[in-house]
Design a protein around this motif. Structure first.
Motif, PDB file in Angstrom:
ATOM      1  N   ARG A   6       1.166  -1.043   0.111  1.00 38.03           N
ATOM      2  CA  ARG A   6       0.348   0.377   0.099  1.00 38.03           C
ATOM      3  C   ARG A   6       0.341   1.364   0.063  1.00 38.03           C
ATOM      4  N   LYS A   7       2.157   1.260   0.782  1.00 37.09           N
ATOM      5  CA  LYS A   7       3.382   2.298   0.774  1.00 37.09           C
ATOM      6  C   LYS A   7       3.686   2.076  -0.269  1.00 37.09           C
ATOM      7  N   GLN A   8       3.673   1.520  -1.219  1.00 39.29           N
ATOM      8  CA  GLN A   8       4.611   1.940  -2.643  1.00 39.29           C
ATOM      9  C   GLN A   8       3.311   2.147  -3.202  1.00 39.29           C
ATOM     10  N   GLU A   9       2.444   2.011  -3.219  1.00 36.42           N
ATOM     11  CA  GLU A   9       0.726   2.700  -3.816  1.00 36.42           C
ATOM     12  C   GLU A   9       1.116   4.118  -3.894  1.00 36.42           C
ATOM     13  N   ILE A  10       0.893   4.366  -2.723  1.00 34.65           N
ATOM     14  CA  ILE A  10       0.983   5.499  -2.147  1.00 34.65           C
ATOM     15  C   ILE A  10       2.180   6.275  -3.416  1.00 34.65           C
ATOM     16  N   ILE A  11       3.285   6.111  -3.019  1.00 37.59           N
ATOM     17  CA  ILE A  11       4.620   6.529  -3.635  1.00 37.59           C
ATOM     18  C   ILE A  11       3.788   6.767  -5.334  1.00 37.59           C
ATOM     19  N   ARG A  29      -4.328  15.422   0.534  1.00 36.55           N
ATOM     20  CA  ARG A  29      -6.640  15.681   0.130  1.00 36.55           C
ATOM     21  C   ARG A  29      -6.401  14.946  -1.003  1.00 36.55           C
ATOM     22  N   ASP A  30      -5.484  15.961  -1.669  1.00 41.30           N
ATOM     23  CA  ASP A  30      -5.336  15.333  -3.241  1.00 41.30           C
ATOM     24  C   ASP A  30      -4.717  13.971  -3.825  1.00 41.30           C
ATOM     25  N   LEU A  31      -3.813  13.383  -2.859  1.00 42.54           N
ATOM     26  CA  LEU A  31      -3.510  12.342  -3.192  1.00 42.54           C
ATOM     27  C   LEU A  31      -4.405  11.322  -2.040  1.00 42.54           C
ATOM     28  N   ALA A  32      -4.883  11.623  -1.815  1.00 40.55           N
ATOM     29  CA  ALA A  32      -6.564  10.343  -0.740  1.00 40.55           C
ATOM     30  C   ALA A  32      -6.937  10.531  -2.254  1.00 40.55           C
ATOM     31  N   LYS A  33      -7.580  11.627  -2.588  1.00 38.34           N
ATOM     32  CA  LYS A  33      -9.074  11.392  -3.669  1.00 38.34           C
ATOM     33  C   LYS A  33      -8.281  10.591  -4.848  1.00 38.34           C
ATOM     34  N   ALA A  34      -7.309  10.756  -5.100  1.00 40.04           N
ATOM     35  CA  ALA A  34      -6.682  10.289  -6.236  1.00 40.04           C
ATOM     36  C   ALA A  34      -6.825   8.807  -6.479  1.00 40.04           C
ATOM     37  N   MET A  35      -6.516   8.209  -5.223  1.00 45.93           N
ATOM     38  CA  MET A  35      -6.435   7.018  -4.430  1.00 45.93           C
ATOM     39  C   MET A  35      -7.946   6.633  -4.613  1.00 45.93           C
ATOM     40  N   GLY A  36      -8.970   7.530  -4.626  1.00 45.00           N
ATOM     41  CA  GLY A  36      -9.838   6.640  -3.767  1.00 45.00           C
ATOM     42  C   GLY A  36     -10.133   6.451  -2.376  1.00 45.00           C
ATOM     43  N   ILE A  37      -8.909   7.302  -1.439  1.00 44.80           N
ATOM     44  CA  ILE A  37      -9.316   6.851  -0.129  1.00 44.80           C
ATOM     45  C   ILE A  37      -9.177   8.015   0.894  1.00 44.80           C
ATOM     46  N   LYS A  38      -9.394   7.946   2.086  1.00 39.10           N
ATOM     47  CA  LYS A  38      -9.769   9.088   3.154  1.00 39.10           C
ATOM     48  C   LYS A  38      -8.030   9.352   3.421  1.00 39.10           C
ATOM     49  N   ALA A  39      -8.033  10.831   3.199  1.00 38.00           N
ATOM     50  CA  ALA A  39      -7.040  10.976   3.637  1.00 38.00           C
ATOM     51  C   ALA A  39      -5.936  10.690   5.138  1.00 38.00           C
ATOM     52  N   ALA A  40      -6.731  10.339   5.902  1.00 38.80           N
ATOM     53  CA  ALA A  40      -6.507  10.154   6.869  1.00 38.80           C
ATOM     54  C   ALA A  40      -6.173   8.420   6.990  1.00 38.80           C
ATOM     55  N   SER A  41      -6.122   7.805   6.355  1.00 37.65           N
ATOM     56  CA  SER A  41      -5.805   6.163   5.618  1.00 37.65           C
ATOM     57  C   SER A  41      -4.663   6.134   5.331  1.00 37.65           C
ATOM     58  N   LEU A  42      -4.165   7.804   5.077  1.00 38.42           N
ATOM     59  CA  LEU A  42      -2.547   7.733   3.978  1.00 38.42           C
ATOM     60  C   LEU A  42      -2.207   7.832   5.242  1.00 38.42           C
ATOM     61  N   TYR A  43      -1.988   8.218   5.953  1.00 37.68           N
ATOM     62  CA  TYR A  43      -1.136   7.901   7.554  1.00 37.68           C
ATOM     63  C   TYR A  43      -1.579   7.011   7.766  1.00 37.68           C
ATOM     64  N   ASN A  44      -1.907   6.054   8.121  1.00 32.20           N
ATOM     65  CA  ASN A  44      -1.875   4.216   8.370  1.00 32.20           C
ATOM     66  C   ASN A  44      -0.629   4.117   7.524  1.00 32.20           C
ATOM     67  N   HIS A  45       0.370   4.476   6.552  1.00 35.67           N
ATOM     68  CA  HIS A  45       1.716   3.937   5.630  1.00 35.67           C
ATOM     69  C   HIS A  45       2.251   5.057   5.392  1.00 35.67           C
ATOM     70  N   ILE A  46       2.460   5.977   5.680  1.00 30.66           N
ATOM     71  CA  ILE A  46       3.201   7.092   5.146  1.00 30.66           C
ATOM     72  C   ILE A  46       3.482   7.770   6.714  1.00 30.66           C
ATOM     73  N   GLN A  47       4.327   8.745   6.320  1.00 32.94           N
ATOM     74  CA  GLN A  47       4.039   9.658   8.127  1.00 32.94           C
ATOM     75  C   GLN A  47       4.090  11.529   7.298  1.00 32.94           C
ATOM     76  N   SER A  48       3.936  11.547   6.003  1.00 33.13           N
ATOM     77  CA  SER A  48       4.002  13.192   5.572  1.00 33.13           C
ATOM     78  C   SER A  48       4.199  12.623   4.406  1.00 33.13           C
ATOM     79  N   LYS A  49       4.377  14.131   3.533  1.00 30.54           N
ATOM     80  CA  LYS A  49       4.056  13.846   2.329  1.00 30.54           C
ATOM     81  C   LYS A  49       5.796  13.956   1.240  1.00 30.54           C
ATOM     82  N   GLN A  50       5.918  14.806   2.605  1.00 26.73           N
ATOM     83  CA  GLN A  50       7.764  14.826   3.030  1.00 26.73           C
ATOM     84  C   GLN A  50       8.237  13.371   2.757  1.00 26.73           C
TER      85      GLN A  50
END
Length: 189
Positions: A6-11, A29-50
């Protein structure tokens, strides 16, 4: 076939967005929208945009550095080494054109430690390239043109390949490699 984490999918999704909009313009939010998930869900796999940006850029820079180290340490002629560098750039471009956009356009957004690490890798890579060219000129394997012009023209072409090649649907990768090596190393006349 390797299943992406999932982390690689996000990357990968972030790489595309960073290429299209630039790192600064993309939000989580842009990233979450592009992936079709909630922004908060991204943080289960990554710490930050940086973290995403650092992963994209540092992984690619390390891949180029490892490739260059192997080429430099080989017993090949300067021309063969240059051919291998061209091959390396084309292979990386074919695998990750989106990530190369961040490597080339967004590296200055890296945080200090990663920025310094990246700048050192880039400097060392360019210096290795310069040394290969100089040795080739000294051994009369390469025409005696200005070294900096050779380095600039070759690396500029290779570094921007990610912009051009994805739009070239009719050019096979093998033809690209063959013709690019011929043009960059032998010229067109």
């Amino acid at each position: 076939m390797k299943v992406e984490s999932r982390k690689q999918e996000i990357i990968n999704a972030a790489s595309i967005l960073f290429k299209e909009k630039g790192y600064s313009a993309v939000t989580m939010r842009d990233l979450a929208k592009a992936m079709g998930i909630k922004a908060a869900s991204l943080y289960n796999h990554i710490q930050s945009k940086q973290e995403i940006l650092s992963t994209i850029i540092i992984d690619l820079a390390e891949e180029f550095t490892t490739g260059m180290d192997k080429i430099v340490n080989s017993d090949q002629t300067a021309v063969q080494k240059l051919e291998n560098i061209i091959d390396l750039h084309i292979d990386v471009t074919l695998r990750n054109a989106d990530g190369l956009a961040s490597l080339n356009n967004d590296w200055m957004h890296l945080e200090e430690e990663n920025l310094q690490y990246f700048e050192k890798m880039r400097h060392d890579y360019e210096e290795s390239f310069r040394i290969i060219v100089q040795k080739g000129v000294d051994r009369q394997e390469i025409k005696s043109y200005n070294i900096e012009i050779i380095v600039f023209s070759t690396l500029s072409t290779l570094r921007t390949l990610y912009l051009w090649y994805p739009r070239q649907k009719s050019i096979d990768a093998n033809i690209l490699k063959h013709d690019m090596m011929s043009v960059l190393l032998k010229g067109v006349v």
